[in-house]
Write an enzyme that holds these catalytic residues in place. Structure first.
Site, PDB file in Angstrom:
ATOM      1  N   SER A  86      42.711  23.487 -50.389  1.00 13.27           N
ATOM      2  CA  SER A  86      43.796  22.506 -50.534  1.00 13.27           C
ATOM      3  C   SER A  86      45.030  23.055 -51.228  1.00 13.27           C
ATOM      4  O   SER A  86      46.075  22.401 -51.217  1.00 13.27           O
ATOM      5  CB  SER A  86      43.296  21.290 -51.300  1.00 13.27           C
ATOM      6  OG  SER A  86      42.524  20.486 -50.458  1.00 13.27           O
TER       7      SER A  86
ATOM      8  N   TYR B 265      44.859  14.773 -57.142  1.00 18.70           N
ATOM      9  CA  TYR B 265      44.147  13.630 -56.566  1.00 18.70           C
ATOM     10  C   TYR B 265      44.057  12.471 -57.560  1.00 18.70           C
ATOM     11  O   TYR B 265      45.021  12.138 -58.235  1.00 18.70           O
ATOM     12  CB  TYR B 265      42.732  14.021 -56.105  1.00 18.70           C
ATOM     13  CG  TYR B 265      42.716  15.259 -55.278  1.00 18.70           C
ATOM     14  CD1 TYR B 265      43.454  15.319 -54.104  1.00 18.70           C
ATOM     15  CD2 TYR B 265      42.001  16.380 -55.666  1.00 18.70           C
ATOM     16  CE1 TYR B 265      43.454  16.460 -53.340  1.00 18.70           C
ATOM     17  CE2 TYR B 265      41.997  17.519 -54.896  1.00 18.70           C
ATOM     18  CZ  TYR B 265      42.729  17.554 -53.736  1.00 18.70           C
ATOM     19  OH  TYR B 265      42.734  18.671 -52.996  1.00 18.70           O
TER      20      TYR B 265
HETATM   21  N1  GLN Z   1      39.537  22.396 -46.253  1.00 15.41           N
HETATM   22  C1  GLN Z   1      39.179  21.390 -47.193  1.00 15.41           C
HETATM   23  C2  GLN Z   1      39.152  20.038 -46.512  1.00 15.41           C
HETATM   24  O1  GLN Z   1      40.009  19.765 -45.713  1.00 15.41           O
HETATM   25  C3  GLN Z   1      40.168  21.387 -48.312  1.00 15.41           C
HETATM   26  C4  GLN Z   1      39.856  20.323 -49.339  1.00 15.41           C
HETATM   27  C5  GLN Z   1      40.180  20.733 -50.742  1.00 15.41           C
HETATM   28  O2  GLN Z   1      40.371  21.889 -51.071  1.00 15.41           O
HETATM   29  N2  GLN Z   1      40.192  19.762 -51.634  1.00 15.41           N
HETATM   30  O3  GLN Z   1      38.287  19.246 -46.757  1.00 15.41           O
END
Ligand code: GLN
Length: 410
Positions: free
Chosen positions: A64, A243
Site C-alpha cells: 500500500s 487507515y
Molecule cells: N496489495 C495489498 C492489497 O491490495 C495492499 C494492502 C496494504 O498494503 N495495506 O490488499
C-alpha cells in the site's frame, strides 16, 4: 569522527527489537512466510543525505505504500480535476480493504484505501493505456523517485493474485458505478503488480524525501513533480495514510505516513526528511508494530511532529536608527509572520528618516514575504522617503517595487 545519527538509529532499533507482538499479514501467502525478525530504518534529508540502520537494504514488496506515489503519477498524467472526479480526499476511518464509497458520487473516499488506489492505478498514463503501460509507468516513476531501477516481485504478485477476490469485488463494484473503466481483472492485476514492486527502507526514505522537497529528488536533483502535487499527496497521507488509525497517528507521531501489509511504513516531514521503516509483524490496524514504535520514538526524540512549534518566539526584525537613517534588519527564513511584523514596524517608523532594509542575515524569502517587503518599501517611497536595500548575498534578486523602479543598493 563518525556521525552519531546512524548510531542513534541503531539504538532506536535495538530498543524495540524485543517487541514481537503482532503478526505477519497472512492473506497473501508469500508475506506470511517473510522473516518476521527483519527490522530496518532509513532517513533521508532534503539535502540528499541518507542515514540507515538494521536491515536497510532488505527488499520487500511496497504494497500500500505504492498508493501515494501512484496517486501522484495519476495526477501528473491526468490532471488533478480528472483524478478528483474519480477519487475523493476525505479520510474514511476504515480498514484499507473496506469498500467505502461516497454517497451520491460513488467515488472512493480517498486514494489510500484499496478502492481509491485501484481507481488511481486505472487512471495512470491515459484513457487508452493497457495494463503493461500502467505497470511500466508505476515502476518507472517509483524508480525515478528512489534513484535506482526497481522491479516487480513476481512471486508476491502471483501469490496475491491467487486470492485477490476482495479487490476484484471492489473493482467490479466501482465498474458498475462507472468510476472505473476497462477490464476489471486487468486493472486489479496491474494494481497488484504495482503493490509487488520491491523496495528497501533506503528507497522509501529517498522517495519520501522527494515529497519533502516539494518534488525534487534530493540525490539526483531531478524535478519529479510539481510542488502543488507533492503538497496534495502529503495532505492525503496525513489524513488517510494510516487507515482507521490515522487520527491516533497524526496526534501521536505527527508525520504524514503510509503503511503497507508487507511491514513497511513511509513517512514524510515537509522541508525536512523522508523516513522508511520495515518490520513485518502488523498491529491490529494493519500497520507495522515495531515500525510504528520507531516512528513514535523518532518524532519525540527529534522534534519531528508536524505541528510541534519548537521555533520559539522569532525576533525576525531588528530596528535601529542612526544619523537620519532607520535600518530594518531581517534574519533567517522570512515568511509571512516576519514580513507582517516588518510592515507594521515600517508603518510605525518616524516619518523623516531614510530607510534601509538590511537582508544580510536572511537565508531566504517566501514568495509572499518578498512581495510584502517590497510593497512596504514602495509605500515608504510614496510617502517621500528615500529607500535602499542592503543585500550582499543576493537573497532579494530583482527587487522591482512593482512599478518598474528599484530601491538603491547600499
Ligand atoms: N496489495 C495489498 C492489497 O491490495 C495492499 C494492502 C496494504 O498494503 N495495506 O490488499
Amino acid at each position: 569522527m563518525k556521525s552519531p545519527v546512524p548510531d542513534y538509529l541503531d539504538e532506536v532499533l535495538d530498543s524495540l527489537r524485543d517487541d514481537t507482538s503482532g503478526a505477519n499479514a497472512d492473506y497473501i501467502p508469500e508475506l506470511a512466510e517473510a522473516d518476521p525478525e527483519r527490522f530496518g530504518m532509513a532517513l533521508t534529508t532534503t539535502l540528499g543525505r541518507t542515514y540507515a540502520a538494521g536491515d536497510a537494504d532488505t527488499e520487500f514488496s511496497i504494497q500500500s505504500i505504492s498508493k501515494p506515489f501512484a496517486y501522484a503519477a495519476a495526477i501528473i498524467d491526468r490532471g488533478l480535476d480528472r483524478v478528483l472526479d474519480a477519487v475523493g480526499v476525505e479520510p474514511s476511518g476504515e480498514a484499507f480493504n473496506e469498500l467505502s464509497l461516497e454517497g451520491g458520487t460513488h467515488r472512493p473516499k480517498n486514494p489510500m484505501i484499496n478502492a481509491g488506489a485501484i481507481t488511481a492505478h486505472s487512471l495512470l498514463v491515459g484513457a487508452e493505456a493497457g495494463q503493461d503501460d500502467r505497470v511500466d509507468r508505476a515502476v518507472t516513476f517509483f524508480s525515478r523517485l528512489a534513484g535506482r531501477d526497481l522491479r516487480v516481485d513476481e512471486r508476491v504478485c502471483a501469490s496475491e493474485l491467487g486470492s485477490a477476490h476482495r479487490n476484484l469485488a471492489i473493482a467490479y463494484m466501482l465498474r458498475t458505478y462507472g468510476i472505473l473503466d476497462g477490464d476489471v481483472p486487468s486493472v486489479v492485476e496491474g494494481y497488484t503488480r504495482q503493490c509487488s514492486i520491491l523496495v528497501s527502507v533506503r528507497d522509501l526514505s529517498v522517495m519520501a524525501a522527494t515529497l519533502a522537497t516539494g518534488g525534487i529528488q534530493p540525490v539526483t536533483g531531478e524535478r519529479v513533480m510539481d510542488p502543488a502535487i507533492a503538497r496534495h499527496v502529503m495532505s492525503v497521507m496525513a489524513t488517510a495514510g494510516m487507515y482507521d488509525a490515522a487520527g491516533d497517528w497524526l496526534t501521536r507521531v505527527g508525520i504524514p505516513a503510509k503503511s503497507g501489509v508487507a511491514g513497511g511504513i513511509v513517512g514524510v516531514l515537509p522541508d525536512r526528511v523522508g523516513i522508511g521503516t520495515f518490520s513485518p509483524r502488523l498491529d491490529s490496524f494493519g500497520n507495522s508494530q515495531r515500525g510504528r514504535l520507531a516512528f513514535e520514538r523518532l518524532s519525540k526524540d527529534m522534534g519531528m511532529h508536524l505541528f510541534s512549534s519548537d521555533q520559539g518566539r522569532l525576533d525576525a526584525v531588528d530596528v535601529s536608527e542612526s544619523r537620519g537613517t532607520v535600518t530594518f534588519a531581517l534574519q533567517g527564513n522570512i515568511q509571512v509572520t516576519a514580513a507582517s511584523e516588518l510592515l507594521d514596524l515600517m508603518a510605525e517608523s518616524d516619518g523623516a528618516a531614510d530607510v534601509v532594509l538590511d537582508v544580510t542575515r536572511v537565508h531566504s524569502f517566501s514568495d509572499v514575504a518578498r512581495r510584502m517587503s517590497l510593497e512596504g518599501l514602495r509605500r515608504l517611497r510614496l510617502d517621500g522617503r528615500k529607500v535602499a536595500v542592503r543585500d550582499p548575498s543576493g537573497v532579494l534578486p530583482n527587487p522591482d517595487l512593482g512599478d518598474g523602479s528599484y530601491p538603491d543598493a547600499v
